[in-house]
Design a protein around this motif. Structure first.
Motif, PDB file in Angstrom:
ATOM      1  N   SER C 223       9.807   0.893  -4.108  1.00 29.43           N
ATOM      2  CA  SER C 223       9.456  -0.512  -3.859  1.00 29.43           C
ATOM      3  C   SER C 223       9.119  -0.719  -2.393  1.00 29.43           C
ATOM      4  O   SER C 223       8.230  -1.512  -2.079  1.00 29.43           O
ATOM      5  CB  SER C 223      10.574  -1.432  -4.305  1.00 29.43           C
ATOM      6  N   PHE C 224       9.790   0.015  -1.492  1.00 27.79           N
ATOM      7  CA  PHE C 224       9.428  -0.083  -0.074  1.00 27.79           C
ATOM      8  C   PHE C 224       7.967   0.299   0.112  1.00 27.79           C
ATOM      9  O   PHE C 224       7.210  -0.381   0.796  1.00 27.79           O
ATOM     10  CB  PHE C 224      10.309   0.852   0.767  1.00 27.79           C
ATOM     11  N   PHE C 225       7.573   1.424  -0.508  1.00 28.45           N
ATOM     12  CA  PHE C 225       6.187   1.869  -0.327  1.00 28.45           C
ATOM     13  C   PHE C 225       5.217   0.855  -0.923  1.00 28.45           C
ATOM     14  O   PHE C 225       4.201   0.523  -0.321  1.00 28.45           O
ATOM     15  CB  PHE C 225       5.968   3.233  -0.983  1.00 28.45           C
ATOM     16  N   LEU C 226       5.561   0.352  -2.124  1.00 22.95           N
ATOM     17  CA  LEU C 226       4.639  -0.563  -2.802  1.00 22.95           C
ATOM     18  C   LEU C 226       4.447  -1.829  -1.981  1.00 22.95           C
ATOM     19  O   LEU C 226       3.316  -2.274  -1.746  1.00 22.95           O
ATOM     20  CB  LEU C 226       5.176  -0.893  -4.197  1.00 22.95           C
ATOM     21  N   VAL C 227       5.568  -2.403  -1.478  1.00 21.74           N
ATOM     22  CA  VAL C 227       5.439  -3.649  -0.720  1.00 21.74           C
ATOM     23  C   VAL C 227       4.816  -3.376   0.644  1.00 21.74           C
ATOM     24  O   VAL C 227       3.936  -4.110   1.098  1.00 21.74           O
ATOM     25  CB  VAL C 227       6.812  -4.326  -0.579  1.00 21.74           C
ATOM     26  N   GLY C 228       5.240  -2.288   1.291  1.00 17.75           N
ATOM     27  CA  GLY C 228       4.706  -1.994   2.620  1.00 17.75           C
ATOM     28  C   GLY C 228       3.215  -1.790   2.599  1.00 17.75           C
ATOM     29  O   GLY C 228       2.469  -2.426   3.355  1.00 17.75           O
ATOM     30  N   PHE C 229       2.752  -0.895   1.715  1.00 16.24           N
ATOM     31  CA  PHE C 229       1.308  -0.679   1.642  1.00 16.24           C
ATOM     32  C   PHE C 229       0.615  -1.883   1.022  1.00 16.24           C
ATOM     33  O   PHE C 229      -0.540  -2.145   1.312  1.00 16.24           O
ATOM     34  CB  PHE C 229       0.986   0.588   0.852  1.00 16.24           C
ATOM     35  N   GLY C 230       1.339  -2.616   0.144  1.00 20.17           N
ATOM     36  CA  GLY C 230       0.737  -3.800  -0.462  1.00 20.17           C
ATOM     37  C   GLY C 230       0.383  -4.841   0.582  1.00 20.17           C
ATOM     38  O   GLY C 230      -0.673  -5.460   0.510  1.00 20.17           O
TER      39      GLY C 230
END
Lengths: 127, 140, 498
Positions: C223-230
């Protein structure tokens, strides 16, 4: 309860990191003063640096330099520290850039508050 | 600032600050610290000089056209050092010079790393100075 | 000599733009040299990228692995030129060349004198080099550094235009993007803690063995990656910074930001999701359904928001939000057709959106107007600009024989293959909405009487850039062959299907 407390005490750097991260991101998202937003960003990044360095450290570990300590005590993992040095460089450059932008905005609007800026832009308030 | 003590103290300390910064840059691969930290120290020396003696005086020591060149070419130096590996028929950034690499504690033991550090240090120092000057200018 | 270049090709592709960008700033007084160096290095980059992609195609997808400094993988840093890397490299090189051509002798209105324009080119080349690096990197921490350098140069490009609006947009972008990179760094830290590797291949192997012991950590890292890159890629609920930043930036900067920079972050996200977590874990944690859902939301919301915008550049910026939705939706489909289609759509959107932004910039600087209703009769006065704008609009809507169609067609096939009729419907609705917000501009431009003003097509380099991009839009639609093949190989690699 006792087990939970023990876990918290053993992993205290991670809990500190989580608290710092929450403080930082809350500051960024709720404050309208641009300087406070920037400070929030810096707090948040420090939290992540803390988490990374805690991941590399170990109790009674020594500095990982070859000739400084000949005893065979375990040494800390130097990689996270090295990575975080890069991270600090990056955060310094972001901070410098953001400060330059704030100076530019201040010269135009005469304020560092985001809400007042949009008021001035929409013609609600006088400069 | 016209304060006599401050001016004397800065004048006395400045050479030592700069020397220490250069020391940290050069010994980045054998001891804690490195090009970034050392470059910061060198740059902060110049910034301290300019806060005490005035921006104009500081700019005569580090004029803008000099900082532009050191900033850009400090980074170019990194890529050039990387190309050394290719000229020796090895991968990019390969650490092969004519000196002995890997003798702990020796200054030459880093091979190319020491040389790269010099470029990075110059770049960091001049970037700090440029940042300081631009911010002070914008305020005026 | 050629042998040397051939072995070190991946390094040269990344290092050449960076090298030239650091060479530029002391040369501001000879501005002519600066411009020719920029265009020259972009042309060289395109040649190298085409050659590299040809090598990958010929060897049918066997990756070229380059160890920096001669240190092999788990210890050293490698550049991994797989089919995905070669594909994105080709897109980056192919789109940055026309954009830099467009910027030649055309920055004085929007950016300023030679010194400021040189700084603009420095940031531009830095961004081009970093995007090439994103295509080839195979190291988690390198991804963080590249993402961060890209963010700072994007913000610099946005703030290159004078005035407080650009500074405000750049500041908002910088704060939100830094929040995103903080999350990305946190995700990298979590992956490093449980795998002990920063190399994506080795981290993936290690994660496969241990993920059952740390399901919460894996969840959190994802979820960190998804939100960060999102945040960085302007995925729908996180897109708030994009319209201001992309519409206030100078024209070439808007083109590269909307066309390429956003995609660079998506490629990084895809590399991490499919390279480290791998299809199996994405399936276990239901991330594919989340991606499809987010994509559908972004398509609908972005298109409707674009409809509501009156300013031309803002409308195009919101359209980018919708198109990011298509790309994310395609990766969530998790079959060869869907992923290959979405990769091809990524490429064609990079070409189309930069064309649209460049043409819009030419329209705005020639007429001095910004509202979509103000361009009455432009079609006859500026035939090349408006013609290319129309071609690109048709492409974005997805008319057959234009490049957007191929991608959308494969996306439709992919969503039908997994039986997701809602996704297929949303793709169709998105196309219709896209036609509704783009075609009125074309109609006003061609079928309404023109005022007496003397509007003209831009100068020769700008026309050349627009025509090159227009040809690319049609060419990719008529002959998608090699690029589509490369996209299919990349999709097979991502999904680990031999």
């Amino acid at each position: 309860m006792k087990i939970l407390l023990g876990k918290v005490l053993i992993n205290y750097p991670y809990f500190a990191a989580v608290i710092l991260f929450a403080i930082g991101s809350a500051t960024v998202l709720t404050r309208s003063n641009l300087f406070k937003k920037l400070i929030g960003i810096n707090i948040m990044e420090s939290a992540i640096f803390l988490m990374f360095i805690a991941a590399g450290s170990r109790r009674d570990g020594v500095v990982p330099i070859l000739h400084m300590d000949d005893s065979l005590r375990p040494y800390i993992n130097p990689l996270p520290s090295a990575l975080m040095l890069t991270g600090i460089v990056v955060s310094v450059s972001v901070t410098a850039f953001a400060l330059a932008l704030i100076v530019r905005l201040y010269r135009f609007y005469g304020t560092t508050d985001a809400k007042r800026m949009s008021d001035i832009r929409n013609g609600v308030a006088k400069e | 600032m016209k304060d006599f003590v401050l001016r004397r103290v800065v004048a006395l300390l400045l050479p030592f600050i700069q020397m220490f910064g250069i020391y940290v840059i050069m010994h980045g691969h054998t001891s804690p610290g490195g090009a970034f930290a050392g470059g910061m120290v060198v740059g902060l020396g110049v910034i301290g000089f300019s806060t005490v003696f005035g921006i104009e005086q500081g700019k005569t020591k580090m004029p803008e056209h000099v900082t532009t060149i050191t900033e850009s070419y400090g980074t170019l130096w990194y890529i050039l050092m990387g190309l050394v590996g290719i000229f020796k028929g090895l991968p990019f950034l390969a650490n092969k010079l004519a000196v002995d690499v890997g003798v702990p504690g020796e200054l030459t033991s880093g091979g190319l790393i020491g040389l790269i550090g010099v470029g990075v240090g110059i770049r960091v120092a001049s970037t700090m100075v440029t940042l300081f000057f631009t911010m002070m200018e914008e305020e005026a | 000599m050629t042998a040397v270049i051939k072995t070190h090709l991946p390094v040269f592709v990344v290092a050449a733009p960076l090298f030239v960008s650091f060479l530029l700033s002391p040369m501001a007084r000879r501005f002519g040299w600066v411009q020719s160096l920029v265009v020259g290095v972009q042309g060289l980059g395109l040649l190298l990228a085409v050659y590299l992609a040809g090598m990958i195609l010929k060897s049918s997808g066997v990756p070229i692995i380059y160890s920096m400094g001669g240190w092999p993988a788990p210890w050293g840093i490698e550049l991994w030129t797989g089919s995905l890397g070669a594909f994105f490299l080709l897109v980056v090189a192919g789109v940055t060349l026309p954009i830099s051509l467009y910027a030649v002798n055309n920055l004085s209105d929007e950016v300023g004198d030679a010194t400021r324009s040189t700084r603009f080119f420095v940031l531009y080349l830095l961004l081009a080099g970093v995007l090439a690096g994103m295509a080839l990197t195979n190291d988690l921490f390198n991804i963080f550094v590249l993402v961060e350098v890209a963010t700072i140069s994007c913000c610099g490009l946005v703030s290159a235009r004078r005035g407080p609006n650009a500074a405000k947009a750049a500041f908002n972008y910088l704060i939100l993007a830094t929040l995103g990179s903080g999350l990305i760094l946190g995700g990298i830290g979590l992956v490093y803690m449980i795998t002990g590797n920063l190399n994506m291949g080795f981290a993936g192997i290690a994660l496969n063995g241990v993920w059952q012991d740390y399901p919460h950590v894996v969840w959190m890292a994802m979820s960190f990656f998804l939100v960060g890159f999102g945040v960085k890629a302007a995925l729908f609920p996180l897109h708030v910074w994009l319209p201001d930043a992309h519409s206030t930036a100078p024209t070439p900067a808007s083109a590269i930001l909307s066309g390429l920079a956003v995609k660079g972050y998506i490629i990084c996200l895809v590399k991490i999701l499919f390279g480290v977590f791998e299809v199996h874990l994405l399936d276990v944690f239901r991330l594919d359904q989340i991606l499809v859902l987010l994509g559908m939301l972004a398509i609908l919301a972005g298109s409707i928001l674009a409809l509501a915008q009156g300013e031309l550049k803002r409308r195009l910026a919101f359209s980018t939000v919708a198109q990011v939705g298509y790309i994310v939706l395609g990766f969530g489909l998790m079959n060869i057709k869907g992923v290959a289609g979405t990769l091809f759509y990524l490429a064609s959107h990079a070409v189309i959106k930069s064309t649209l932004f460049l043409a819009a910039g030419a329209l705005i600087s020639a007429t001095g107007k910004t509202h979509v209703k103000d361009f009455a009769g432009v079609g006859r006065k500026m035939p090349i600009t408006m013609g290319v704008f129309s071609i690109a609009s048709l492409g974005l809507v997805g008319i057959p024989l234009f490049s957007g169609f191929v991608g959308k067609w494969y996306l439709l096939l992919g969503s039908l293959e997994v039986g997701n009729l809602t996704a297929a419907g949303v793709i169709g609705i998105g196309s219709v909405l896209c036609a509704i917000y783009l075609f009125p501009i074309i109609r006003t431009a061609y079928f309404e009487p023109a005022p007496e003003d003397d509007w003209q097509d831009p100068g020769v380099p700008q026309r050349l850039a627009l025509v090159m991009l227009g040809i690319a839009v049609i060419g990719l639609g008529v002959l998608p062959g090699p690029l589509l093949q490369l996209a299919q190989k990349a999709a097979a690699d991502l999904l680990i299907i031999p």
